[in-house]
Design a protein around this motif. Structure first.
Motif, PDB file in Angstrom:
ATOM      1  N   ASP A 184     -10.416  10.054  -9.352  1.00  0.00           N
ATOM      2  CA  ASP A 184      -9.361   9.219  -9.531  1.00  0.00           C
ATOM      3  C   ASP A 184      -7.884   9.811  -9.112  1.00  0.00           C
ATOM      4  N   MET A 185      -8.004  11.040  -8.530  1.00  0.00           N
ATOM      5  CA  MET A 185      -6.719  11.717  -8.156  1.00  0.00           C
ATOM      6  C   MET A 185      -6.814  12.631  -7.020  1.00  0.00           C
ATOM      7  N   ALA A 186      -6.112  12.653  -6.314  1.00  0.00           N
ATOM      8  CA  ALA A 186      -5.924  13.845  -5.129  1.00  0.00           C
ATOM      9  C   ALA A 186      -4.686  14.735  -5.393  1.00  0.00           C
ATOM     10  N   VAL A 187      -4.824  15.978  -4.958  1.00  0.00           N
ATOM     11  CA  VAL A 187      -3.976  16.844  -4.933  1.00  0.00           C
ATOM     12  C   VAL A 187      -3.699  17.374  -3.817  1.00  0.00           C
ATOM     13  N   VAL A 188      -2.494  17.128  -3.084  1.00  0.00           N
ATOM     14  CA  VAL A 188      -2.239  17.481  -1.749  1.00  0.00           C
ATOM     15  C   VAL A 188      -1.249  18.550  -1.517  1.00  0.00           C
ATOM     16  N   ASP A 189      -1.251  19.612  -0.817  1.00  0.00           N
ATOM     17  CA  ASP A 189      -0.412  20.404  -0.481  1.00  0.00           C
ATOM     18  C   ASP A 189       0.108  20.194   0.775  1.00  0.00           C
ATOM     19  N   LEU A 190       1.473  19.638   0.756  1.00  0.00           N
ATOM     20  CA  LEU A 190       2.202  19.463   1.934  1.00  0.00           C
ATOM     21  C   LEU A 190       3.433  20.336   2.434  1.00  0.00           C
ATOM     22  N   GLY A 191       3.492  20.720   3.612  1.00  0.00           N
ATOM     23  CA  GLY A 191       4.511  21.787   3.794  1.00  0.00           C
ATOM     24  C   GLY A 191       5.358  21.234   4.885  1.00  0.00           C
ATOM     25  N   VAL A 192       6.753  21.923   5.022  1.00  0.00           N
ATOM     26  CA  VAL A 192       7.900  21.538   6.191  1.00  0.00           C
ATOM     27  C   VAL A 192       7.984  23.174   6.900  1.00  0.00           C
ATOM     28  N   VAL A 193       7.829  23.362   8.113  1.00  0.00           N
ATOM     29  CA  VAL A 193       8.298  24.421   8.428  1.00  0.00           C
ATOM     30  C   VAL A 193       9.160  24.275   9.481  1.00  0.00           C
TER      31      VAL A 193
ATOM     32  N   ILE B 258      -1.536  12.443  -6.186  1.00  0.00           N
ATOM     33  CA  ILE B 258      -1.573  11.240  -5.859  1.00  0.00           C
ATOM     34  C   ILE B 258      -2.806  10.444  -6.883  1.00  0.00           C
ATOM     35  N   ARG B 259      -2.329   9.515  -7.657  1.00  0.00           N
ATOM     36  CA  ARG B 259      -3.271   9.019  -8.529  1.00  0.00           C
ATOM     37  C   ARG B 259      -3.692   7.601  -8.082  1.00  0.00           C
ATOM     38  N   ASP B 260      -2.956   7.059  -7.138  1.00  0.00           N
ATOM     39  CA  ASP B 260      -3.888   5.983  -6.305  1.00  0.00           C
ATOM     40  C   ASP B 260      -4.249   6.482  -5.027  1.00  0.00           C
ATOM     41  N   LEU B 261      -5.686   6.482  -5.126  1.00  0.00           N
ATOM     42  CA  LEU B 261      -6.245   6.946  -3.849  1.00  0.00           C
ATOM     43  C   LEU B 261      -6.129   5.978  -2.753  1.00  0.00           C
ATOM     44  N   ALA B 262      -6.106   4.507  -3.104  1.00  0.00           N
ATOM     45  CA  ALA B 262      -6.016   3.713  -2.022  1.00  0.00           C
ATOM     46  C   ALA B 262      -4.643   3.847  -1.025  1.00  0.00           C
ATOM     47  N   LYS B 263      -3.759   4.770  -1.476  1.00  0.00           N
ATOM     48  CA  LYS B 263      -2.466   5.111  -0.821  1.00  0.00           C
ATOM     49  C   LYS B 263      -2.724   6.424  -0.122  1.00  0.00           C
ATOM     50  N   LEU B 264      -3.736   7.281  -0.298  1.00  0.00           N
ATOM     51  CA  LEU B 264      -3.678   8.672   0.241  1.00  0.00           C
ATOM     52  C   LEU B 264      -3.400   8.478   1.670  1.00  0.00           C
ATOM     53  N   GLY B 265      -4.143   7.907   2.182  1.00  0.00           N
ATOM     54  CA  GLY B 265      -4.421   7.978   3.740  1.00  0.00           C
ATOM     55  C   GLY B 265      -2.709   7.345   4.473  1.00  0.00           C
ATOM     56  N   THR B 266      -2.312   6.450   3.958  1.00  0.00           N
ATOM     57  CA  THR B 266      -0.705   6.003   4.374  1.00  0.00           C
ATOM     58  C   THR B 266       0.050   6.946   3.834  1.00  0.00           C
ATOM     59  N   ILE B 267       0.076   7.599   3.031  1.00  0.00           N
ATOM     60  CA  ILE B 267       1.115   8.573   2.499  1.00  0.00           C
ATOM     61  C   ILE B 267       1.208   9.862   3.275  1.00  0.00           C
ATOM     62  N   LEU B 268      -0.261  10.190   3.816  1.00  0.00           N
ATOM     63  CA  LEU B 268      -0.499  11.536   4.473  1.00  0.00           C
ATOM     64  C   LEU B 268       0.014  11.212   6.003  1.00  0.00           C
ATOM     65  N   ASP B 269      -0.237   9.864   6.700  1.00  0.00           N
ATOM     66  CA  ASP B 269       0.499   9.374   7.753  1.00  0.00           C
ATOM     67  C   ASP B 269       1.970   9.438   7.862  1.00  0.00           C
ATOM     68  N   GLN B 270       2.534   8.826   6.601  1.00  0.00           N
ATOM     69  CA  GLN B 270       3.874   8.695   6.813  1.00  0.00           C
ATOM     70  C   GLN B 270       4.628  10.102   6.667  1.00  0.00           C
ATOM     71  N   THR B 271       4.240  11.029   5.630  1.00  0.00           N
ATOM     72  CA  THR B 271       4.919  12.255   5.642  1.00  0.00           C
ATOM     73  C   THR B 271       4.626  13.063   7.005  1.00  0.00           C
ATOM     74  N   VAL B 272       4.149  13.004   7.572  1.00  0.00           N
ATOM     75  CA  VAL B 272       3.686  13.786   8.942  1.00  0.00           C
ATOM     76  C   VAL B 272       5.013  13.065   9.845  1.00  0.00           C
ATOM     77  N   THR B 273       5.035  11.946   9.676  1.00  0.00           N
ATOM     78  CA  THR B 273       6.125  11.297  10.715  1.00  0.00           C
ATOM     79  C   THR B 273       7.208  11.604  10.317  1.00  0.00           C
ATOM     80  N   LEU B 274       7.559  11.988   8.784  1.00  0.00           N
ATOM     81  CA  LEU B 274       9.008  12.397   8.410  1.00  0.00           C
ATOM     82  C   LEU B 274       9.147  13.885   8.442  1.00  0.00           C
ATOM     83  N   GLY B 275       8.339  14.581   8.769  1.00  0.00           N
ATOM     84  CA  GLY B 275       8.635  16.100   9.046  1.00  0.00           C
ATOM     85  C   GLY B 275       7.361  17.108   8.401  1.00  0.00           C
TER      86      GLY B 275
END
Length: 248
Positions: A52-61, A134-151
């Motif tokens: 019911d939850m995902a832990v994602v490590d996102l980085g900006v270089v 991320i506690r709402d897994l339905a948003k996971l794919g969209t969040i990943l896509d959006q964050t890549v677009t932002l950097g």
């Protein structure tokens, strides 16, 4: 007088020896007592539950000619990423900086023959890693896509987990005990004896193992531009060691 004293000393020595021998008798009897017949088995139990939850490590270089330039570019991109995450409903408590590094960047020119030229500083690189729950897994794919677009241009992976796995662990623990009892009965039945009461029980380990599997209900909820992800199930395993007495 000398003879009387000697006799008393001899009597005292004999008494001490007799007491020592008497004290040793119970110890010897205890050591030779026959061991109670027992059987020790290991039971295993498992419970599968959807995460019911995902832990994602996102980085900006970001790179720059100076450390300041690289840091300013990184700060601007990470600020946009964090704003987008908060706008998507991610709470402050679910955002945590997990790494921040500034590294000088060098070029190593080729020398002539055996000559080694010194490295040349050409700039700096700043890396900022953010751990996101991320506690709402339905948003996971969209969040990943959006964050890549932002950097976001570096990822440390995704871990699917459960916020409160206690119920699954409890179920696995009960199954482990049932499995241990069944194994003990099978072994003793084959030997033509019966088991008695449980003398000892201990839990040796439990762990969560991901079982990748795309869930149709989640797949159809992805937006067309979202990153497809497979949440699957988490498998919680418990191992117990049980000792039973054997009936004569």
């Amino acid at each position: 007088m000398l003879r009387v004293g000697f006799s008393r000393a001899l009597a005292a020595t004999a008494l001490a020896a007799a007491l020592t021998a008497a004290a040793a008798v119970p110890v010897l009897a205890q050591e030779t007592r026959p061991r109670e017949p027992v059987i020790t088995v290991t039971g295993e139990g498992r419970a599968d539950v959807a995460p019911d939850m995902a832990v994602v490590d996102l980085g900006v270089v970001k790179d720059g000619k100076t450390a300041r330039e690289a840091l300013d570019a990184n700060n601007a991109a990470m600020a946009e990423v964090m704003k987008a995450l908060k706008d998507a409903g991610i709470a402050e408590r679910d955002l945590q900086t997990s790494g921040f590094v500034i590294n000088p960047q060098y070029q190593f020119p080729q020398g002539d023959g055996n000559e080694n030229k010194p490295p040349v500083l050409v700039g700096f690189q700043v890396s900022n890693m953010l751990s996101v729950r991320i506690r709402d897994l339905a948003k996971l794919g969209t969040i990943l896509d959006q964050t890549v677009t932002l950097g976001v241009n570096q990822s440390g992976g995704i871990r699917f987990t459960n916020d409160k796995p206690e119920a699954a662990i409890s179920e696995a623990r009960k199954k482990a005990v049932e499995d241990g009892i069944a194994r003990a009965r099978e072994l003793t039945s084959a030997a033509g004896i019966d088991i008695g009461k449980v003398l000892e029980i201990s839990e040796t380990s439990y762990r969560a193992q991901p079982m990748p599997m795309m869930r149709a209900a989640m797949a159809k909820d992805f937006a067309p531009e979202a990153v497809p992800v497979a949440a699957g199930e988490n498998s919680y395993s418990v191992t117990v060691t049980m000792t039973f007495e054997l009936k004569n």
